[in-house]
Design a protein around this motif. Sequence first.
Motif, PDB file in Angstrom:
ATOM      1  N   ALA A 124       0.760  -1.113  -0.069  1.00  0.00           N
ATOM      2  CA  ALA A 124       0.038  -0.099  -0.020  1.00  0.00           C
ATOM      3  C   ALA A 124       0.802   1.341   0.119  1.00  0.00           C
ATOM      4  O   ALA A 124       0.443   2.416  -0.739  1.00  0.00           O
ATOM      5  CB  ALA A 124      -0.872   0.006   1.164  1.00  0.00           C
ATOM      6  N   LEU A 125       2.013   1.245   0.750  1.00  0.00           N
ATOM      7  CA  LEU A 125       2.617   2.473   0.870  1.00  0.00           C
ATOM      8  C   LEU A 125       3.497   2.650  -0.612  1.00  0.00           C
ATOM      9  O   LEU A 125       3.647   3.603  -0.966  1.00  0.00           O
ATOM     10  CB  LEU A 125       3.956   2.241   1.809  1.00  0.00           C
ATOM     11  CG  LEU A 125       4.994   3.266   2.002  1.00  0.00           C
ATOM     12  CD1 LEU A 125       4.233   4.697   2.473  1.00  0.00           C
ATOM     13  CD2 LEU A 125       5.987   2.892   2.848  1.00  0.00           C
ATOM     14  N   TRP A 162       1.045   4.184  -2.803  1.00  0.00           N
ATOM     15  CA  TRP A 162       0.699   5.443  -2.693  1.00  0.00           C
ATOM     16  C   TRP A 162       1.790   6.237  -3.270  1.00  0.00           C
ATOM     17  O   TRP A 162       1.386   7.450  -3.621  1.00  0.00           O
ATOM     18  CB  TRP A 162       0.603   5.641  -1.034  1.00  0.00           C
ATOM     19  CG  TRP A 162       0.342   7.122  -0.753  1.00  0.00           C
ATOM     20  CD1 TRP A 162      -0.776   7.596  -0.785  1.00  0.00           C
ATOM     21  CD2 TRP A 162       1.357   7.978  -0.194  1.00  0.00           C
ATOM     22  NE1 TRP A 162      -0.689   9.091  -0.121  1.00  0.00           N
ATOM     23  CE2 TRP A 162       0.790   9.197   0.080  1.00  0.00           C
ATOM     24  CE3 TRP A 162       2.597   7.819   0.241  1.00  0.00           C
ATOM     25  CZ2 TRP A 162       1.370  10.311   0.621  1.00  0.00           C
ATOM     26  CZ3 TRP A 162       3.511   9.035   0.659  1.00  0.00           C
ATOM     27  CH2 TRP A 162       2.830  10.136   0.751  1.00  0.00           C
ATOM     28  N   ALA A 182       1.172   9.120  -5.998  1.00  0.00           N
ATOM     29  CA  ALA A 182       1.503  10.480  -5.616  1.00  0.00           C
ATOM     30  C   ALA A 182       2.365  11.194  -6.758  1.00  0.00           C
ATOM     31  O   ALA A 182       2.324  12.111  -7.430  1.00  0.00           O
ATOM     32  CB  ALA A 182       2.288  10.695  -4.424  1.00  0.00           C
TER      33      ALA A 182
END
Length: 835
Positions: A301-302, A305, A309
């Motif tokens: 998930a990181l 993300w 971004a």
Amino acid sequence: MNAPSSSAPRRGFVTPLQWWRRWWRGLSPSRQDRLVSIGPLLSVLLFLAAIVAALTYFTLEEADREQEAVTRDVEYAQQRLRLRLIERQEQLMRIARDISNLDIEEMEFNFQAETLVVQYPELLAITWLNARREVVTAYASPSAPEALNRPSGQTLPADTADGLFELVRDLRQPLYSRPQSIDGREKTVVLLVPLNEQGRFSGAVMAEYSIDGLLRFGVPTEVMARYAVALLDEQQQVLAGSVHVPQATGLRRLPWAAKPHRYAMPVAPIGNSLIIQAVGYRTSRDSMGEAFFWVVGALSALTVWMLLANLRHSRRRLQAQRALQVETNFRRAMENSMLTGMRALDMQGRITYVNPAFCSMTGWTEEDLIGAVAPFPYWPESDIDTLSARLEDELHGRTTPGGFEVPVKRKNGSIFYARMYVSPLIDGQGKQTGWMTSMTDITEPKRIREELTASYERFTTVLDSLDEAISVAPLSSAELLFANRMYQTWFGSSGRGHRKLVELSSSLPASPLSTDNQDQVDVLAGLPTDALFEAAADSAEVYVPELHKWLEVRTRYLTWVDGRLAQMVIATDITVRRQAEEQAALQQERAEAASRLITMGEMASSVAHELNQPLTAISNYSSGMISRLKRQQITPEELLGALEKTARQAQRAGQIIQRIRAFVKRSEPNPTLSDVAQMVNNATELADIELRRHMIRLNTYVAARLPKLMVDPILIEQVLINLLKNAGEAIVQAQRPSTQRHVELTVTPRKIEGNDAVEFTVKDTGLGIPPEKLERIYEAFYSTKAEGMGIGLKLCRSIVESHHGRLQARNLYNGTEITGCEFSFWIPVSTVVNT
């Protein structure tokens, strides 16, 4: 010349790598940037999907193994319960066989029952019942509820064990009942074993099992230790045990692992009314697997993300570049597609902007209008002063929110009407820079509105010319939405008359809905029940004392023009019709009385002959007593016997006269609860006089326990006498031999159109009715007899239909030969009284 190398690519053949390069170079730079950004994101998502798929597979495989274990253990527990029940059933069947063979008596039965109850704790009580559900003897466990201690001679209720006793008596085999409750606490199952004494049902042996005992002593302890075991009924209600609901934790919260391991199946031989269910306990927790899953998920998930971004940051430049172009294209497309004309004025009243729709409506081009000042080119010359004042109000903000209507001149000189709405123009700093005006062509709506006004005037003219009062009012309100001239003449302009008509019609008893008007119920579908009137009838006849009139009131629910639910009432003056109906009812009553007098007149000779017999007997008895008294040759006992015979003959003559007097007496129809057998006896007593004179036998059959009818007994007797008299005349006219001179009267209950009724049937052995005249026999003044008046059957049919019944006739055939006629009529049972 050397042959070409086999490893070199052939001419015209494109390798996958070459195709990829050509496709990549053919993309635009922006699309290449987008694909480069999406590639890592897809890789991370695929990796996360692989991890989730692996965990899902292993979790589901483990769940399947646990579910198979639960299923296997529940089937094993059910088999143990089944064997335990079958063993008890066979022991009870041996006891029942010994009872049927008279091998054991009450004491031996109690000893064997006590042995079974002590040996098997799930048995609460064993009872010996005879064929009348009476307790012969019984033994109950000391721990059983007090209600199971049944004394000898006690009769069990018919609903004991859900009426299982009658079913066992019919099937002659052991049966189990559904689970039931004793004193609201103990749950039991009843087994009934029939007693067959020489092929005759002589009772049953009833054993009552404790469901809690079946669970405790019938389910293996190793199954009870591993699972939460419970016995349920067919509604999934817990009868014994407990239901364990595992708490979802960790990976157990995932959708594929959220379902607990459970299994349920019916307990044989009881059936689907008793179900055994087991739910697995949570025994272990895979902490390492859960931690690995959440760590991988958090890292993925990181990464997602961060990629998102970066992708979002790279897109902001393209979005900023395209924003202005998109906004410009959108504004232009909106302006070109609008049918509403838009015009912008600055603070001095100069036109600064017009859209294509405004130009299309007026016929003037954008060059003609931009920069123009009042008077504008689209103003009609005759309205310049009015429009100038309107423009002055517009520039000073003195406009109405609903807009205003103005005439507009096209470039070709034609005039149309438009409605304009004005709003201020505010710039980015919040300062007003002008006024924006929208213009809509209302020429066609204005024409339609004028036509609707004319149509409404025609509509009200038609309604005012009607002889009926029509009013419309909203539900639960005294407001009157519409009233025609006749309503205003009768009740004035207020809504009190409308409410009064509704209240009068609703106070009348509502008639039951027939199959002919079922569709009218759908008119009320979807209406709010809390707002409807209590009036249930769609049509009612009421009397209005203030008007001295009878009115027929019809109601209908409708949606008013403003969307409110309203009720329309139509009242018609039926005073003349009611007077005519009352006169017709009076004439009907007179005709019925005249028909009875005519019937008695035709039967006068028979009645006189019938009266002559008791009168002659009275004369003979009196003469004999006088003669013997003069010679003093009679004892007091002989004198008393002669006087008693004389009194009986006088009573017989008096009864005949009283019956005739009651029959021909003119009276108002008086419906009462009347006994059918008594009415038949009164009618046959008079009709049999005429039939016996013509040597015709009257056979009467009246069914037992007939309900009482809400009728006028005299009118029903009149119908029966007329039908019996006509039957006798038909036999006389046919000149039948003595063996065929008989009339049958049958009275039986029937089901007609789903309602209870009593049917009266009169059969004769005459020549019947010619088929071509069968449809005309009920017409007034039409008769198949030469001396007939043609009013008997007409009155009979009217009397029967006034009692909500039906009269019909048919010929009786033997092959193609008519052997008689059958008249039948039925009367519905409105009130049943137990006698």
